[in-house]
Design a protein around this motif. Structure first.
Motif, PDB file in Angstrom:
ATOM      1  N   GLU A 163      89.919  28.395 112.116  1.00  0.00           N
ATOM      2  CA  GLU A 163      90.186  29.739 112.615  1.00  0.00           C
ATOM      3  C   GLU A 163      88.927  30.273 113.297  1.00  0.00           C
ATOM      4  OE1 GLU A 163      93.021  31.878 112.364  1.00  0.00           O
ATOM      5  OE2 GLU A 163      93.892  29.895 112.052  1.00  0.00           O
ATOM      6  N   PRO A 164      89.090  31.149 114.287  1.00  0.00           N
ATOM      7  CA  PRO A 164      87.909  31.801 114.870  1.00  0.00           C
ATOM      8  C   PRO A 164      87.236  32.663 113.808  1.00  0.00           C
ATOM      9  CG  PRO A 164      89.922  32.792 115.698  1.00  0.00           C
ATOM     10  CD  PRO A 164      90.328  31.622 114.868  1.00  0.00           C
ATOM     11  N   THR A 165      85.954  32.905 113.961  1.00  0.00           N
ATOM     12  CA  THR A 165      85.236  33.679 112.948  1.00  0.00           C
ATOM     13  C   THR A 165      84.023  34.366 113.565  1.00  0.00           C
ATOM     14  OG1 THR A 165      84.297  33.578 110.716  1.00  0.00           O
ATOM     15  CG2 THR A 165      83.772  31.749 112.192  1.00  0.00           C
ATOM     16  N   VAL A 166      83.421  35.260 112.805  1.00  0.00           N
ATOM     17  CA  VAL A 166      82.201  35.951 113.220  1.00  0.00           C
ATOM     18  C   VAL A 166      81.181  35.863 112.078  1.00  0.00           C
ATOM     19  CG1 VAL A 166      83.326  37.557 114.796  1.00  0.00           C
ATOM     20  CG2 VAL A 166      83.018  38.200 112.423  1.00  0.00           C
ATOM     21  N   SER A 167      79.905  35.996 112.442  1.00  0.00           N
ATOM     22  CA  SER A 167      78.849  35.997 111.443  1.00  0.00           C
ATOM     23  C   SER A 167      78.720  37.398 110.839  1.00  0.00           C
ATOM     24  CB  SER A 167      77.517  35.606 112.099  1.00  0.00           C
ATOM     25  OG  SER A 167      77.076  36.655 112.948  1.00  0.00           O
ATOM     26  N   ARG A 168      77.871  37.505 109.851  1.00  0.00           N
ATOM     27  CA  ARG A 168      77.554  38.834 109.333  1.00  0.00           C
ATOM     28  C   ARG A 168      76.742  39.568 110.390  1.00  0.00           C
ATOM     29  NH1 ARG A 168      72.467  39.738 107.018  1.00  0.00           N
ATOM     30  NH2 ARG A 168      71.140  37.885 107.012  1.00  0.00           N
ATOM     31  N   VAL A 169      76.679  40.875 110.283  1.00  0.00           N
ATOM     32  CA  VAL A 169      75.984  41.704 111.272  1.00  0.00           C
ATOM     33  C   VAL A 169      74.513  41.830 110.875  1.00  0.00           C
ATOM     34  CG1 VAL A 169      75.865  44.009 112.286  1.00  0.00           C
ATOM     35  CG2 VAL A 169      78.088  42.964 111.810  1.00  0.00           C
ATOM     36  N   LEU A 170      73.633  41.633 111.850  1.00  0.00           N
ATOM     37  CA  LEU A 170      72.204  41.877 111.646  1.00  0.00           C
ATOM     38  C   LEU A 170      71.859  43.220 112.286  1.00  0.00           C
ATOM     39  CD1 LEU A 170      70.372  38.520 112.487  1.00  0.00           C
ATOM     40  CD2 LEU A 170      70.890  39.465 110.250  1.00  0.00           C
ATOM     41  N   VAL A 171      71.071  44.012 111.604  1.00  0.00           N
ATOM     42  CA  VAL A 171      70.591  45.282 112.149  1.00  0.00           C
ATOM     43  C   VAL A 171      69.143  45.078 112.553  1.00  0.00           C
ATOM     44  CG1 VAL A 171      70.187  47.720 111.701  1.00  0.00           C
ATOM     45  CG2 VAL A 171      72.172  46.576 110.677  1.00  0.00           C
ATOM     46  N   LEU A 172      68.866  45.226 113.847  1.00  0.00           N
ATOM     47  CA  LEU A 172      67.518  45.024 114.388  1.00  0.00           C
ATOM     48  C   LEU A 172      66.980  46.312 114.979  1.00  0.00           C
ATOM     49  CD1 LEU A 172      68.124  41.650 116.247  1.00  0.00           C
ATOM     50  CD2 LEU A 172      67.299  41.975 113.925  1.00  0.00           C
ATOM     51  N   ARG A 173      65.681  46.543 114.803  1.00  0.00           N
ATOM     52  CA  ARG A 173      65.026  47.714 115.392  1.00  0.00           C
ATOM     53  C   ARG A 173      63.995  47.234 116.400  1.00  0.00           C
ATOM     54  NH1 ARG A 173      66.684  49.034 110.633  1.00  0.00           N
ATOM     55  NH2 ARG A 173      67.218  51.122 109.984  1.00  0.00           N
ATOM     56  N   ARG A 174      63.973  47.855 117.543  1.00  0.00           N
ATOM     57  CA  ARG A 174      63.006  47.498 118.589  1.00  0.00           C
ATOM     58  C   ARG A 174      62.257  48.741 119.003  1.00  0.00           C
ATOM     59  NH1 ARG A 174      63.510  47.026 124.418  1.00  0.00           N
ATOM     60  NH2 ARG A 174      61.717  45.871 125.057  1.00  0.00           N
TER      61      ARG A 174
END
Length: 128
Positions: A117-128
């Protein structure tokens, strides 16, 4: 591994492989065959400021691609770039706008392959 509780409820736990087929039988009763599809484990990690994308399953995903996506202010996921998977995990470089960005990688159906099945990774929160 199956269990029956004090009320007679039956449960069965198993770890499916690619395109597992299950059928239950009790006495003369037989269920229809159910095909179980699995999702590969898709990860996006950050080490020392560098992003790495990887997909793991029973088969290799080398040469297939995922999409690096960023969540917009409206809550939609926008694809930023295509990443071809490799082993070891592919190093990813991307320029993000200043402030907080929520990013993930997405494996589309066509790239997942038969039985996945298609899937997605967990979300990363990045600050720049």
């Amino acid at each position: 591994n199956s269990t029956i509780d004090a009320n007679g409820a039956w449960s069965f736990v198993f770890e499916p492989t690619v395109r597992s087929e299950l059928q239950a039988q009790s006495g003369q009763g037989v269920s229809r065959v159910v095909t179980v599809r699995v999702k590969p484990r898709l990860t996006l990690t950050r080490r020392r400021g560098v992003l790495f994308a990887q997909a793991v399953g029973a088969r290799t995903f080398r040469g297939r691609h995922v999409w690096l996506q960023r969540r917009t202010k409206q809550g939609r996921w926008r694809s930023l770039r295509k990443i071809v998977l490799d082993d070891p995990p592919r190093r990813v470089r991307v320029m993000l706008p200043r402030g907080v960005s929520r990013i993930r990688v997405s494996l589309p159906r066509r790239q997942a392959g038969p039985g996945y099945e298609p899937t997605v990774s967990r979300v990363l929160v990045l600050r720049r």
